[in-house]
Design a protein around this motif. Structure first.
Motif, short mmCIF file in Angstrom:
data_model
loop_
_atom_site.label_atom_id
_atom_site.label_comp_id
_atom_site.label_asym_id
_atom_site.label_seq_id
_atom_site.Cartn_x
_atom_site.Cartn_y
_atom_site.Cartn_z
N ARG B 85 0.83 -1.21 0.00
CA ARG B 85 0.00 0.00 0.00
C ARG B 85 0.86 1.26 0.00
O ARG B 85 0.35 2.36 -0.20
CB ARG B 85 -0.94 -0.01 1.22
CG ARG B 85 -1.94 -1.15 1.18
CD ARG B 85 -3.07 -0.98 2.18
NE ARG B 85 -2.67 -1.08 3.56
CZ ARG B 85 -2.43 -2.21 4.22
NH1 ARG B 85 -2.52 -3.36 3.59
NH2 ARG B 85 -2.11 -2.20 5.50
N HIS B 86 2.16 1.11 0.27
CA HIS B 86 3.08 2.25 0.22
C HIS B 86 4.03 2.16 -0.96
O HIS B 86 5.02 2.91 -1.02
CB HIS B 86 3.85 2.36 1.53
CG HIS B 86 2.99 2.79 2.68
ND1 HIS B 86 2.51 4.07 2.80
CD2 HIS B 86 2.46 2.10 3.71
CE1 HIS B 86 1.76 4.16 3.89
NE2 HIS B 86 1.70 2.98 4.45
N GLU B 136 -7.21 -0.65 9.87
CA GLU B 136 -5.79 -0.31 9.78
C GLU B 136 -5.25 0.18 11.13
O GLU B 136 -4.10 -0.05 11.49
CB GLU B 136 -5.58 0.75 8.69
CG GLU B 136 -4.16 1.29 8.53
CD GLU B 136 -3.21 0.32 7.86
OE1 GLU B 136 -3.59 -0.85 7.67
OE2 GLU B 136 -2.08 0.73 7.56
N LYS B 232 -6.83 9.91 11.18
CA LYS B 232 -7.45 9.26 10.02
C LYS B 232 -7.93 10.28 8.99
O LYS B 232 -8.35 9.91 7.92
CB LYS B 232 -8.69 8.45 10.47
CG LYS B 232 -8.44 7.15 11.19
CD LYS B 232 -7.62 6.11 10.45
CE LYS B 232 -8.19 5.46 9.23
NZ LYS B 232 -7.33 4.35 8.73
N SER B 256 -2.84 7.33 9.61
CA SER B 256 -3.40 6.03 9.27
C SER B 256 -4.24 6.16 8.01
O SER B 256 -5.11 7.03 7.92
CB SER B 256 -4.26 5.54 10.44
OG SER B 256 -4.84 4.29 10.15
N ARG B 257 -3.99 5.31 7.02
CA ARG B 257 -4.66 5.46 5.72
C ARG B 257 -5.43 4.18 5.38
O ARG B 257 -6.31 3.78 6.14
CB ARG B 257 -3.61 5.79 4.66
CG ARG B 257 -4.17 6.26 3.33
CD ARG B 257 -3.06 6.74 2.38
NE ARG B 257 -1.91 5.87 2.35
CZ ARG B 257 -1.57 5.08 1.33
NH1 ARG B 257 -2.30 5.07 0.24
NH2 ARG B 257 -0.49 4.33 1.37
N CYS B 258 -5.10 3.54 4.30
CA CYS B 258 -5.84 2.36 3.83
C CYS B 258 -5.45 1.12 4.61
O CYS B 258 -4.36 1.01 5.15
CB CYS B 258 -5.54 2.08 2.38
SG CYS B 258 -5.66 3.48 1.30
#
Lengths: 310, 310
Positions: B85-86, B136, B232, B256-258
């Motif tokens: 995801r990064h 997450e 978030k 905090s993301r996905c």
């Protein structure tokens, strides 16, 4: 800031009275003179060594000591969970509700007193408090030898942080501003470059200790996704900010303040470091106002006040 | 934002083609229409369910699926360390360099495809992506039953975060803005109060999910020393900020993301939650522009676009 004749403090019930020998001028002291702790009026100063001259326990008399700067209640939930430095009832030496160490005598609570082992010379012992603040980073996060770490800043505290980070054997790079201060890192075997240079690398950990909001923003751009930024600086006033990169890159930002002085003593005994290279000048206490000016001059590192001749 | 006739996408070599059934409108979609991802031009939308209509593996045809939104390279150091995801080379469905799901058909990479177990009804499955974003938080920090947690926000994502936090059995309080949205929490057995109220408590953990910079500042004031603030929200534009309380109180701030969509599916299978109560309305795709307007009205929760009649 004024130099005044004041009475010798009368120690409270659980306090000891210390004759101050040396007291270091820290950036926080300078910020305080500019109004950083708006509620504070009194004697600043919190980095010091001295000798006990009055104590209920007579065995303490004459001991070479320093003191934790956070004076705590000992009964609240923070104190009971080994977080005395966050005690909401605390007073802080020379910073908050308690007179500090830019004086011939200072009174501190018995439970914050720390005896300095004889192996540590005076000109190193004077750094115990800021070294503890640098070591606080290692109490908060794990730094592995495989981690790439960027330290931003080249001042007095940054130099100590550099030594602490170097002790972890991590892959350390320092971004400094002043060529003569960058050279101090280089002399210690630490890779340090000018902050004019744009780095292409992204770091696992960034430590911001420059005191500049620009460096805080820059630090966020230099950390890798899921990396950690340790914030050792406080800034005067607000600045324009958007935490969007913290969210998108899931950065962890950790504020870091004072440390445990016994950790600093253990570190000095283990490493046998001589920190006197960080002292620019030892100035007699009667010239304290000059010393404050001097400590803010370009390229000057630690200025130490000496109360020995007083 | 326009509704246009465009050709059915031709799937790339490792892509599958999906006929979209439902697509949820998220705040990020609304922010994108306002220019949040300034480089993005294309079809927005990333919360969806649909059925595979074209794939190299014929066994996939007809499967009910959704997709991870971050489409990654699979070969860089992030991908190799389970941080796809990064991935710096990623495209993001309907957000960055890749057309999204507000369309009859969407093409996604085979390796991001996720089959939805039959036990999960359509009107719950549509929440798999935002639920993963809520979960997450639990991948990033440990929340114990003994922790006091403050959640700020009462919107669509905040409601899912509330359910996730509730599942940890922590001591949860929600600060909401709209009475009707506060009631949605209360109906789920979650303690929720108006953000007009000043709380005297300090919390171990604060989660900011309101999308308001004021709430970010408020969140920092509500966390205890050495506590954690999970961020978030992303905000449009900068605001005045001073991180001094982060330093003095040694706060940890975590962006905090996905999240991982498979975690969300496991969570739904374990809890048997029916999330359809979060849907305000299912609107036919040809009325998509109305649906966008509706989703921004006060008190409205999730608006879902239906492509079934198209």
């Amino acid at each position: 800031l004024q130099l005044l004749d004041v009475p010798v403090p009368i120690p409270a019930a659980n306090d000891v009275l210390i004759k101050v020998q040396y007291a270091g001028i820290c950036n926080t002291d300078i910020e305080i003179t500019k109004g950083y702790m708006s509620g504070f009026h009194g004697i600043p100063g919190h980095e010091f060594i001295g000798h006990v001259v009055h104590a209920t326990q007579s065995s303490l008399i004459g001991k070479r000591v320093t003191s934790e700067i956070n004076c705590y209640c000992g009964t609240c939930s923070y104190c009971k969970n080994a977080l005395q430095r966050h005690c909401p009832h605390r007073t802080v030496l020379g910073i908050d509700k308690r007179n500090g160490t830019f004086a011939e005598y200072v009174s501190v609570p018995y439970n914050t007193l720390i005896e300095i082992p004889s192996q540590i010379p005076d000109t190193t012992a004077i750094f115990i408090e800021p070294l503890a603040a640098a070591l606080e980073i290692l109490e908060q996060i794990v730094i592995r030898a495989s981690d790439s770490v960027l330290l931003i800043g080249d001042g007095k505290l940054a130099q100590l942080i550099g030594l602490v980070l170097q002790s972890t054997q991590c892959k350390l790079t320092v971004l400094g501003k002043h060529p003569e201060k960058i050279a101090v890192f280089t002399n210690q075997g630490i890779k340090a470059v000018s902050n004019d240079i744009t780095l292409s690398e992204r770091f696992d950990i960034v430590v911001e200790a420059s005191g500049s909001p620009d460096a805080f923003i820059k630090g966020l751009s230099y950390v890798r996704p899921r990396g950690t930024v340790v914030l050792k600086s406080t800034y005067a006033g607000t600045f324009d900010f958007n935490p969007v990169s913290i969210v998108i890159n899931e950065i962890t930002l950790i504020g870091s303040r004072c440390g445990n002085l016994n950790d600093a003593i253990r570190f000095l005994l283990k490493t046998d470091l001589d920190l006197s290279f960080l002292i620019s000048e030892i100035i007699p206490f009667e010239r304290a106002l000059d010393a404050f000016k001097k400590s803010q001059e370009k390229g000057v590192m630690k200025i130490v006040l000496s109360m020995e001749a007083v």
